[in-house]
Design an enzyme around this catalytic site. Structure first.
Site, short mmCIF file in Angstrom:
data_model
loop_
_atom_site.label_atom_id
_atom_site.label_comp_id
_atom_site.label_asym_id
_atom_site.label_seq_id
_atom_site.Cartn_x
_atom_site.Cartn_y
_atom_site.Cartn_z
N SER A 156 -43.49 24.40 100.44
CA SER A 156 -44.08 25.26 99.41
C SER A 156 -43.94 26.74 99.80
O SER A 156 -43.60 27.60 98.97
CB SER A 156 -45.55 24.87 99.23
N LYS A 189 -50.39 28.37 100.71
CA LYS A 189 -49.65 27.25 100.11
C LYS A 189 -50.28 25.88 100.38
O LYS A 189 -49.60 24.87 100.47
CB LYS A 189 -48.17 27.24 100.55
N HIS A 234 -57.23 34.07 103.96
CA HIS A 234 -56.35 33.19 104.74
C HIS A 234 -56.64 33.34 106.23
O HIS A 234 -55.91 32.81 107.06
CB HIS A 234 -54.88 33.55 104.50
N TRP A 287 -55.74 26.24 93.42
CA TRP A 287 -56.50 25.12 92.86
C TRP A 287 -57.97 25.21 93.26
O TRP A 287 -58.87 25.06 92.43
CB TRP A 287 -55.88 23.82 93.36
N GLY A 306 -46.66 20.93 92.54
CA GLY A 306 -47.92 20.20 92.75
C GLY A 306 -47.63 18.86 93.43
O GLY A 306 -46.47 18.47 93.59
N1 LIG Z 1 -54.13 23.02 89.97
C1 LIG Z 1 -53.37 22.60 90.96
N2 LIG Z 1 -53.41 21.33 91.38
C2 LIG Z 1 -52.62 20.90 92.39
N3 LIG Z 1 -51.74 21.71 93.05
C3 LIG Z 1 -51.69 23.00 92.67
C4 LIG Z 1 -52.49 23.50 91.63
N4 LIG Z 1 -52.20 24.81 91.48
C5 LIG Z 1 -51.26 25.11 92.38
N5 LIG Z 1 -50.93 24.02 93.10
C6 LIG Z 1 -49.92 23.91 94.15
O1 LIG Z 1 -50.42 24.53 95.34
C7 LIG Z 1 -49.33 25.15 96.04
C8 LIG Z 1 -49.58 26.63 96.15
O2 LIG Z 1 -50.52 26.81 97.17
P1 LIG Z 1 -51.57 27.98 97.14
O3 LIG Z 1 -52.28 28.00 95.87
O4 LIG Z 1 -52.37 27.83 98.39
O5 LIG Z 1 -50.64 29.27 97.26
S1 LIG Z 1 -51.15 30.74 97.68
O6 LIG Z 1 -51.45 30.68 99.13
O7 LIG Z 1 -52.31 31.08 96.88
O8 LIG Z 1 -50.00 31.62 97.40
C9 LIG Z 1 -48.08 24.86 95.24
O9 LIG Z 1 -47.55 23.66 95.78
P2 LIG Z 1 -46.01 23.28 95.64
O10 LIG Z 1 -45.82 22.86 94.23
O11 LIG Z 1 -45.83 22.12 96.58
O12 LIG Z 1 -45.20 24.45 96.03
C10 LIG Z 1 -48.65 24.68 93.85
O13 LIG Z 1 -47.80 23.99 92.98
#
Ligand SMILES: Nc1ncnc2c1ncn2[C@@H]1O[C@H](COP(=O)(O)OS(=O)(=O)O)[C@@H](OP(=O)(O)O)[C@H]1O
Length: 368
Positions: free
Chosen positions: A207, A100, A176, A105, A335
Site C-alpha cells: 500500500s 497505510k 503516526h 478508515w 482495500g
Molecule cells: N474504509 C476503508 N475500509 C477498508 N480499507 C480502507 C478504507 N479506506 C481506506 N482503506 C485502505 O487503507 C489503506 C490506506 O491506509 P491509510 O488510510 O492508513 O493511509 S494513510 O496513512 O492515511 O495515508 C489503503 O489500502 P490499500 O488498498 O491496500 O492500498 C486503502 O485502500
C-alpha cells in the site's frame, strides 16, 4: 453526557450555529481559515540544525529522529509536540497508526461513532435513497476523513498547532508517531485515550509503495521492501511501532485500544462496539435495536467511501494544512487483505515474516 449547547459547527465557513452535543467537530478548512502564522525564524533555524544532524534518506524524504524513521517535514511538528506545544485535555482521543494501515478508515469510524448523536449515520433505507437530503448531511458524505480528523505532527509542523485549542472537547486527532516519540503528557495521561491500528506489514508495504509511486514514479517495490527489512522505511522500524503500542495496551488497557486492520475487516461491527465502549460511548440497547452499529460500518465501508463524490480523483483535498500532493482518491485504492501476494515472491514474504517473528517473539502478537 453534557447537555447539548449552542456552538458553531465547523462544517463550513457559511454554516449557521447549530445545536451540538459534546461531539468532535469536523476539523476542516473552516478552522484553518485565516493567515498561517509565521514561524519564528530562530526556531526554523534550530529545527533545520536538528534535522541536518539526523541520519537521512534524501530520496525518500526521510529522517531518523530518536530511533524512528519519519517524514522530514514532520520533524518540526514532532519536536513542537514533544516540547509541550500540544496541551492534552480530558476526553481527547488520539488515533495512531503506521501509515497505510487503516488510518483513513479508523478516522471515519471513530468520527462517525463519537459524533453519532449530532450526526446520526444514515440508516440503510436513507442510504439507498440518494435523494434523501438529510442523509447527505453527514460530514463524512461531504468531507474526506482526513478533513474531519487532524494529523497532529503535520499541523504543528505548519505552525497551526494552536488551532487545536479552538476545538471543543472531546477532540479527535491522529498521529503516526512511535509510542517512544510521544510526550508523557499524552502517553502517560489517563485523560487521553489512544486507539491504535496496525496491519500485516506485507500489505502495508504494498500500500505504501503504491501511494508513494504517485509522487515517485520510478520507485521500485523492492526498494521499499529492503528499507522495511532494515527498519528504515517510513515509520520504521515497523516492529518497534507496533510493539510500543502493543505493550502500552497490555499495561494500560483502559488507555490504549489495540486494533488490527484484518480483524476489523472480519468483524467490523464488534470492533466498532469495542471502539465506542473504549471512548465511553457504548451503544445503548435502543441504538443496537435500531442498527446504528451497522449504519456506521456501512457509512465508513471502503465501497461507500471510495465512491463518494468528495473522494473522487479530481476532488480537491481541503486537509489542514492543505495536502496538494495527494488527491482524496489516493486514500482508497483496493482495500482488503492479501494484495502482497501480487507483489512479493514467497521468499520475500518469508523473509519479512521471519524478521517480524523474531522481533515480536514472546510478545503475544504475530502476523504470520
Ligand atoms: N474504509 C476503508 N475500509 C477498508 N480499507 C480502507 C478504507 N479506506 C481506506 N482503506 C485502505 O487503507 C489503506 C490506506 O491506509 P491509510 O488510510 O492508513 O493511509 S494513510 O496513512 O492515511 O495515508 C489503503 O489500502 P490499500 O488498498 O491496500 O492500498 C486503502 O485502500
Amino acid at each position: 453526557m453534557l447537555e447539548a449547547t449552542i456552538i458553531p459547527t465547523m462544517a463550513s465557513t457559511t454554516d449557521q450555529p447549530t445545536v451540538m452535543g459534546p461531539v468532535p467537530l469536523p476539523f476542516n478548512n473552516a478552522i484553518a481559515a485565516g493567515d498561517v502564522p509565521a514561524v519564528d525564524p530562530g526556531l526554523l533555524e534550530e529545527y533545520e540544525s536538528i534535522i541536518s544532524s539526523l541520519p537521512s534518506n534524501p530520496k525518500m524524504h526521510l529522517n531518523c529522529y530518536q530511533g524512528a524513521w519519519v517524514q522530514r517535514t514532520w520533524v518540526p511538528g514532532i519536536i513542537a509536540i514533544q516540547r509541550g506545544h500540544f496541551t492534552p485535555r480530558h476526553g481527547d482521543v488520539v488515533l495512531v497508526s503506521p501509515p497505510k494501515c487503516g488510518t483513513t478508515w479508523l478516522k471515519a469510524l471513530a468520527f462517525a461513532t463519537m459524533a453519532r448523536r449530532v450526526h446520526p449515520p444514515p440508516p440503510a433505507a436513507a442510504a439507498a435513497a440518494a435523494a434523501d437530503v438529510d442523509a447527505q448531511q453527514h460530514p463524512l458524505l461531504r468531507l474526506n476523513p482526513h478533513d474531519c480528523v487532524p494529523f497532529m505532527e503535520k499541523l504543528f509542523a505548519a505552525g497551526l498547532g494552536s488551532r487545536m485549542d479552538a476545538l471543543p472537547s472531546p477532540r479527535l486527532m491522529a498521529t503516526h508517531m512511535h509510542h517512544s516519540l510521544l510526550p508523557t503528557s499524552i502517553s502517560d495521561n489517563p485523560d487521553c485515550k489512544i486507539i491504535y491500528i496496525c496491519r500485516d506489514p506485507k500489505d502495508m508495504l504494498v500500500s505504501m509503495w503504491q501511494f508513494a509511486r504517485r509522487i515517485l514514479p520510478e520507485l521500485q517495490f523492492y526498494n521499499v521492501f529492503e528499507l522495511a527489512c532494515e527498519g528504515r522505511c517510513l515509520s520504521g522500524p515497523i516492529w518497534d511501532h507496533i510493539l510500543g503500542y502493543w505493550n502500552a495496551s497490555k499495561t494500560s488497557p483502559e488507555n490504549v485500544l489495540f486494533l488490527r486492520y484484518e480483524e476489523m475487516l472480519q468483524y467490523p461491527n464488534d470492533n466498532v462496539r469495542k471502539l465506542a465502549q473504549f471512548v465511553g460511548q457504548p451503544f445503548s440497547p435502543d441504538e443496537e435495536e435500531a442498527g446504528v452499529v451497522m449504519d456506521i460500518v456501512r457509512l465508513c465501508s471502503f465501497e461507500k467511501m471510495k465512491n463518494l463524490k468528495v473522494n473522487e480523483a479530481d476532488s480537491s483535498p481541503i486537509q489542514v494544512p492543505r495536502n496538494t500532493t495527494f488527491a482524496n482518491d489516493s486514500f482508497f485504492r483496493r482495500g482488503g487483505a492479501g494484495d502482497w501476494t501480487n507483489h512479493m515472491t514467497p521468499e520475500m514474504a518469508g523473509r519479512l515474516d521471519a524478521i517480524m517473528n523474531e522481533k515480536l517473539h514472546g510478545t503475544g502478537i504475530s502476523f504470520s
